[in-house]
Design a protein around this motif. Structure first.
Motif, PDB file in Angstrom:
ATOM      1  N   SER A  49       0.852  -1.176   0.000  1.00 34.30           N
ATOM      2  CA  SER A  49       0.000   0.000   0.000  1.00 34.30           C
ATOM      3  C   SER A  49       0.896   1.237   0.000  1.00 34.30           C
ATOM      4  N   ILE A  50       0.310   2.392  -0.309  1.00 31.76           N
ATOM      5  CA  ILE A  50       1.081   3.642  -0.300  1.00 31.76           C
ATOM      6  C   ILE A  50       1.647   3.880   1.107  1.00 31.76           C
ATOM      7  N   ARG A  51       0.843   3.538   2.123  1.00 27.29           N
ATOM      8  CA  ARG A  51       1.288   3.770   3.500  1.00 27.29           C
ATOM      9  C   ARG A  51       2.536   2.940   3.819  1.00 27.29           C
ATOM     10  N   LYS A  52       2.481   1.672   3.427  1.00 27.01           N
ATOM     11  CA  LYS A  52       3.614   0.769   3.653  1.00 27.01           C
ATOM     12  C   LYS A  52       4.866   1.315   2.956  1.00 27.01           C
ATOM     13  N   LEU A  53       4.665   1.792   1.713  1.00 22.62           N
ATOM     14  CA  LEU A  53       5.792   2.308   0.943  1.00 22.62           C
ATOM     15  C   LEU A  53       6.386   3.543   1.607  1.00 22.62           C
ATOM     16  N   PHE A  54       5.494   4.390   2.180  1.00 23.60           N
ATOM     17  CA  PHE A  54       5.975   5.603   2.829  1.00 23.60           C
ATOM     18  C   PHE A  54       6.820   5.231   4.052  1.00 23.60           C
ATOM     19  N   GLN A  55       6.299   4.309   4.863  1.00 27.71           N
ATOM     20  CA  GLN A  55       7.045   3.884   6.054  1.00 27.71           C
ATOM     21  C   GLN A  55       8.389   3.266   5.647  1.00 27.71           C
ATOM     22  N   PHE A  56       8.346   2.510   4.582  1.00 23.92           N
ATOM     23  CA  PHE A  56       9.532   1.864   4.053  1.00 23.92           C
ATOM     24  C   PHE A  56      10.574   2.916   3.646  1.00 23.92           C
ATOM     25  N   SER A  57      10.101   3.993   3.004  1.00 24.34           N
ATOM     26  CA  SER A  57      11.011   5.060   2.577  1.00 24.34           C
ATOM     27  C   SER A  57      11.630   5.755   3.781  1.00 24.34           C
TER      28      SER A  57
END
Ligand code: UDP
Ligand code: MG
Length: 320
Positions: free
Chosen positions: A209-217
């Motif tokens: 999800s976009i949220r997961k990707l943001f946290q990942f970044s």
């Protein structure tokens, strides 16, 4: 060099594509002059993925399966795959056929020429949509500015490493919050890149999800750069400078004190915003420190198939 290739495939709720992946990958793998193992890591799928993999492992000795006790994330799955692999070369790829198996012979070619790391760089990502593509390229710009180590633009989780790089990853990169792609690009050794076109997902849907990707970044930036920690110092110096300017201005203009309500409120908000932001950034670093300190396992293996004698649990150093 004994020519065994390990293909590591992370699987999370991929029942829709597994059979197809097995077929497409098999067609390629059966035509190379390497022996191979197809090592699936089932990352706590809640659908029929594990049953399908078990069934595949039953009929094909090349298929090996490591199954986690729950979902630990894509990175953990790749690490587990590398840990359990025996090949003199290891290729990591996704199960959804976005990483085309037809590139494998080309990768092997480079490995045989003596390269230790082969990074696959996507030229086009058809399925991601403009927002994900924009976010991804901005992410690489930011991380390259912030970090000392340099990242390949548009690198993917599709890469190959030699046995000795795999050993380095196994022994020395056991961070709890991690960015495997970043390590692969920065272990050194001889490396090369191959361009490929990321196709559309064969079936099923994206698990990120976009949220997961943001946290990942955020995690990645924190893992690879200390620069955000220094923001506090810069902000402090700037605030002090601003204070001096306003002080001098007030001294020279004298009076006019009752007005300026708006200025005060705006300055207050602004200053607090910076302050809280910096506290938040420190919080991100602390969260990662805390995760390291707790030293919980990166993954927990529940079951394996066709892997007798090849098991490796992520045990603390003194127990391995
Ligand atoms: N994946 C995984 N664990 C997760 C999420 C994803 O092992 O928690 C696997 C997934 O099965 C796939 C790969 O990682 O093989 C990439 O995931 P996906 O295709 O959903 O990501 P995208 O290609 O959209 O970035
Ligand atoms: Mg995908």
């Amino acid at each position: 060099m004994s020519k065994l290739l390990s293909v590591v495939v992370s699987v999370y709720n991929e029942e829709a594509v597994l059979e197809q992946f097995y077929k497409v990958a098999g067609e390629v793998l059966n035509h190379i002059d390497w022996d191979y193992e197809l090592l699936f890591v089932n990352d706590g799928s809640r659908d029929k993925s594990f049953q399908i993999l078990t069934e595949l492992a039953g009929r094909d000795r090349h298929v090996k399966v490591v199954s986690f006790s729950r979902n630990f994330g894509h990175e953990a799955a790749m690490i587990a795959g590398i840990d359990h692999s025996r090949g003199s070369a290891i290729i990591c790829m996704d199960a959804d056929l976005q990483h085309p198996p037809r590139c494998i012979p080309q990768i092997l070619d480079q490995l045989e020429q003596g390269f230790d790391v082969v990074n696959m760089v996507r030229t086009k990502n058809e399925s991601a949509g403009w927002f994900k593509n924009l976010a991804s390229s901005s992410f690489y710009k930011i991380i390259n500015v912030l970090s000392d180590v340099k990242f390949e633009n548009n690198a993917s989780d599709f890469f190959a490493v030699s046995r000795r790089v795999a050993e380095v990853l196994k022994d020395s990169y056991r961070e709890k919050v991690r960015f495997l792609r970043g390590y692969v690009q920065n272990v050194g050794f001889e490396k090369t890149t191959i361009a490929y076109e990321a196709g559309v997902r064969a079936a099923g849907e994206s698990k990120y999800s976009i949220r997961k990707l943001f946290q990942f970044s955020v995690n990645t930036i924190v893992c690879f750069s200390n620069l955000p920690l220094k923001l506090g110092i810069y902000a402090g110096v700037m605030a002090a400078f601003l204070g001096v300017v306003v002080m001098v201005y007030t001294l020279f203009t004298r009076g006019g004190a009752p007005s300026g309500y708006a200025t005060i409120v705006i300055l207050n908000c602004f200053m607090f915003a910076i302050l809280f932001l910096i506290v938040g950034i420190i919080g991100e670093y602390m969260a990662i420190l805390f995760a390291e300190l707790k030293d919980r396992p990166i993954y927990i293996v529940a079951e394996t198939r066709n892997l007798a004698g090849q098991e490796r649990q992520d045990l603390p150093d003194d127990m391995t």
